[in-house]
Design a protein around this motif. Structure first.
Motif, PDB file in Angstrom:
ATOM      1  N   UNK A  24      -1.342   2.970  -9.196  1.00  0.00           N
ATOM      2  CA  UNK A  24       0.012   2.820  -9.922  1.00  0.00           C
ATOM      3  C   UNK A  24       1.005   2.075  -9.266  1.00  0.00           C
ATOM      4  N   UNK A  25       1.950   1.759 -10.012  1.00  0.00           N
ATOM      5  CA  UNK A  25       3.227   1.021  -9.334  1.00  0.00           C
ATOM      6  C   UNK A  25       3.611   1.417  -8.024  1.00  0.00           C
ATOM      7  N   UNK A  26       4.189   2.896  -7.890  1.00  0.00           N
ATOM      8  CA  UNK A  26       4.650   3.169  -6.466  1.00  0.00           C
ATOM      9  C   UNK A  26       3.441   3.184  -5.328  1.00  0.00           C
ATOM     10  N   UNK A  27       2.076   3.445  -5.823  1.00  0.00           N
ATOM     11  CA  UNK A  27       1.060   3.407  -4.812  1.00  0.00           C
ATOM     12  C   UNK A  27       0.837   1.897  -4.306  1.00  0.00           C
ATOM     13  N   UNK A  28       0.872   1.032  -5.336  1.00  0.00           N
ATOM     14  CA  UNK A  28       0.866  -0.441  -4.906  1.00  0.00           C
ATOM     15  C   UNK A  28       1.985  -0.799  -4.245  1.00  0.00           C
ATOM     16  N   UNK A  29       3.161  -0.244  -4.163  1.00  0.00           N
ATOM     17  CA  UNK A  29       4.234  -0.780  -3.416  1.00  0.00           C
ATOM     18  C   UNK A  29       3.935  -0.264  -2.053  1.00  0.00           C
ATOM     19  N   UNK A  30       3.232   0.949  -1.862  1.00  0.00           N
ATOM     20  CA  UNK A  30       2.997   1.615  -0.724  1.00  0.00           C
ATOM     21  C   UNK A  30       2.036   0.719   0.148  1.00  0.00           C
ATOM     22  N   UNK A  31       0.997   0.286  -0.659  1.00  0.00           N
ATOM     23  CA  UNK A  31      -0.025  -0.596  -0.225  1.00  0.00           C
ATOM     24  C   UNK A  31       0.551  -1.758   0.357  1.00  0.00           C
ATOM     25  N   UNK A  32       1.179  -2.423  -0.362  1.00  0.00           N
ATOM     26  CA  UNK A  32       1.704  -3.576   0.203  1.00  0.00           C
ATOM     27  C   UNK A  32       2.734  -3.465   1.511  1.00  0.00           C
ATOM     28  N   UNK A  33       3.441  -2.630   1.386  1.00  0.00           N
ATOM     29  CA  UNK A  33       4.163  -2.306   2.459  1.00  0.00           C
ATOM     30  C   UNK A  33       3.498  -2.093   3.931  1.00  0.00           C
ATOM     31  N   UNK A  34       2.267  -1.406   3.677  1.00  0.00           N
ATOM     32  CA  UNK A  34       1.521  -1.117   4.708  1.00  0.00           C
ATOM     33  C   UNK A  34       0.798  -2.368   5.134  1.00  0.00           C
ATOM     34  N   UNK A  35       0.194  -3.287   4.197  1.00  0.00           N
ATOM     35  CA  UNK A  35      -0.437  -4.552   4.568  1.00  0.00           C
ATOM     36  C   UNK A  35       0.773  -5.548   5.237  1.00  0.00           C
ATOM     37  N   UNK A  36       1.784  -5.279   4.731  1.00  0.00           N
ATOM     38  CA  UNK A  36       2.973  -6.279   5.585  1.00  0.00           C
ATOM     39  C   UNK A  36       3.107  -5.975   6.914  1.00  0.00           C
ATOM     40  N   UNK A  37       2.807  -4.535   7.470  1.00  0.00           N
ATOM     41  CA  UNK A  37       2.660  -4.278   8.814  1.00  0.00           C
ATOM     42  C   UNK A  37       1.768  -4.710   9.504  1.00  0.00           C
ATOM     43  N   UNK A  38       0.453  -4.931   8.673  1.00  0.00           N
ATOM     44  CA  UNK A  38      -0.604  -5.156   9.557  1.00  0.00           C
ATOM     45  C   UNK A  38      -0.856  -6.359  10.340  1.00  0.00           C
ATOM     46  N   UNK A  39      -0.431  -7.517   9.858  1.00  0.00           N
ATOM     47  CA  UNK A  39      -0.139  -8.725  10.496  1.00  0.00           C
ATOM     48  C   UNK A  39       0.287  -8.275  11.999  1.00  0.00           C
ATOM     49  N   UNK A  40       1.322  -8.120  12.297  1.00  0.00           N
ATOM     50  CA  UNK A  40       1.793  -7.927  13.755  1.00  0.00           C
ATOM     51  C   UNK A  40       0.825  -6.973  14.553  1.00  0.00           C
ATOM     52  N   UNK A  41       0.410  -5.730  13.901  1.00  0.00           N
ATOM     53  CA  UNK A  41      -0.242  -4.899  14.626  1.00  0.00           C
ATOM     54  C   UNK A  41      -1.730  -5.673  14.908  1.00  0.00           C
ATOM     55  N   UNK A  42      -2.366  -6.498  14.070  1.00  0.00           N
ATOM     56  CA  UNK A  42      -3.442  -7.000  14.245  1.00  0.00           C
ATOM     57  C   UNK A  42      -3.214  -8.204  15.368  1.00  0.00           C
ATOM     58  N   UNK A  43      -2.240  -8.946  15.443  1.00  0.00           N
ATOM     59  CA  UNK A  43      -1.726  -9.914  16.158  1.00  0.00           C
ATOM     60  C   UNK A  43      -1.742  -9.313  17.827  1.00  0.00           C
ATOM     61  N   UNK A  44      -1.134  -8.215  17.842  1.00  0.00           N
ATOM     62  CA  UNK A  44      -0.892  -7.512  19.267  1.00  0.00           C
ATOM     63  C   UNK A  44      -2.400  -6.932  19.729  1.00  0.00           C
TER      64      UNK A  44
END
Length: 170
Positions: free
Chosen positions: A80-100
């Motif tokens: 649903x829309x709210x869960x999609x927003x949560x997934x996208x915000x989590x995904x947005x935080x992954x690149x810096x974590x994976x880079x580190x």
């Protein structure tokens, strides 16, 4: 979340980047920089999924659905829309974590002579190649501590698949 926040989230996550992170590959390039490929949300055998990277929009001629990165996350994750927003915000935080994480493993390579010796035995001796390929070494048991000291909460490390629920490096 207001309209400005939604627009900012969409600016931070280009649709093409999100698609490619989910292993989408275009079958062909079209005019004006558009791409055509298989539709990820449904079984597709012929390219029917049109992506316009400049507008960050998609449309599938097979299933008739289209939209932006938020709508794609809705469809792809069947959320649903709210869960999609949560997934996208989590995904947005992954690149810096994976880079580190990558940088941590690259540091470990030069701290462990047995790892360098192993590469040497395998014929990997070029420092330029090692840097270009971002080769690292995972000694085990220390990634979690380093990342939590860097400010990442334990549950984020688990969600990213970097540590197990028991706290072990994966």
């Amino acid at each position: 979340m207001n309209r400005e926040d939604l627009d900012e989230l969409k600016r931070q996550i280009p649709l093409l980047d999100y698609l490619q992170a989910h292993n989408w590959c275009p079958a062909r390039w079209l005019s004006r920089g558009r791409l055509m490929g298989l539709c990820p949300p449904h079984e597709d055998h012929e390219p029917s999924f049109l992506v316009d990277p400049r507008k960050s929009l998609f449309y599938c001629y097979g299933c008739g659905r289209g939209g932006d990165v938020i709508r794609f996350a809705d469809l792809y994750h069947q959320a649903k829309f709210p869960q999609a927003l949560v997934l996208l915000r989590q995904w947005l935080g992954l690149p810096p974590l994976l880079w580190q994480t990558t940088e941590f493993y690259r540091m470990q390579l030069h701290r462990h002579s047995e790892a360098v010796a192993y590469l040497d035995r395998r014929g990997v001796r070029s420092e330029e190649l090692i840097e270009h390929m971002r080769v690292g070494y995972a000694p085990g048991g220390c990634l979690r501590g380093w990342l939590t000291q860097s400010g990442y909460p334990f549950h984020v490390l688990c969600q990213a698949g970097l540590v197990t629920a028991a706290g072990y490096d994966t």
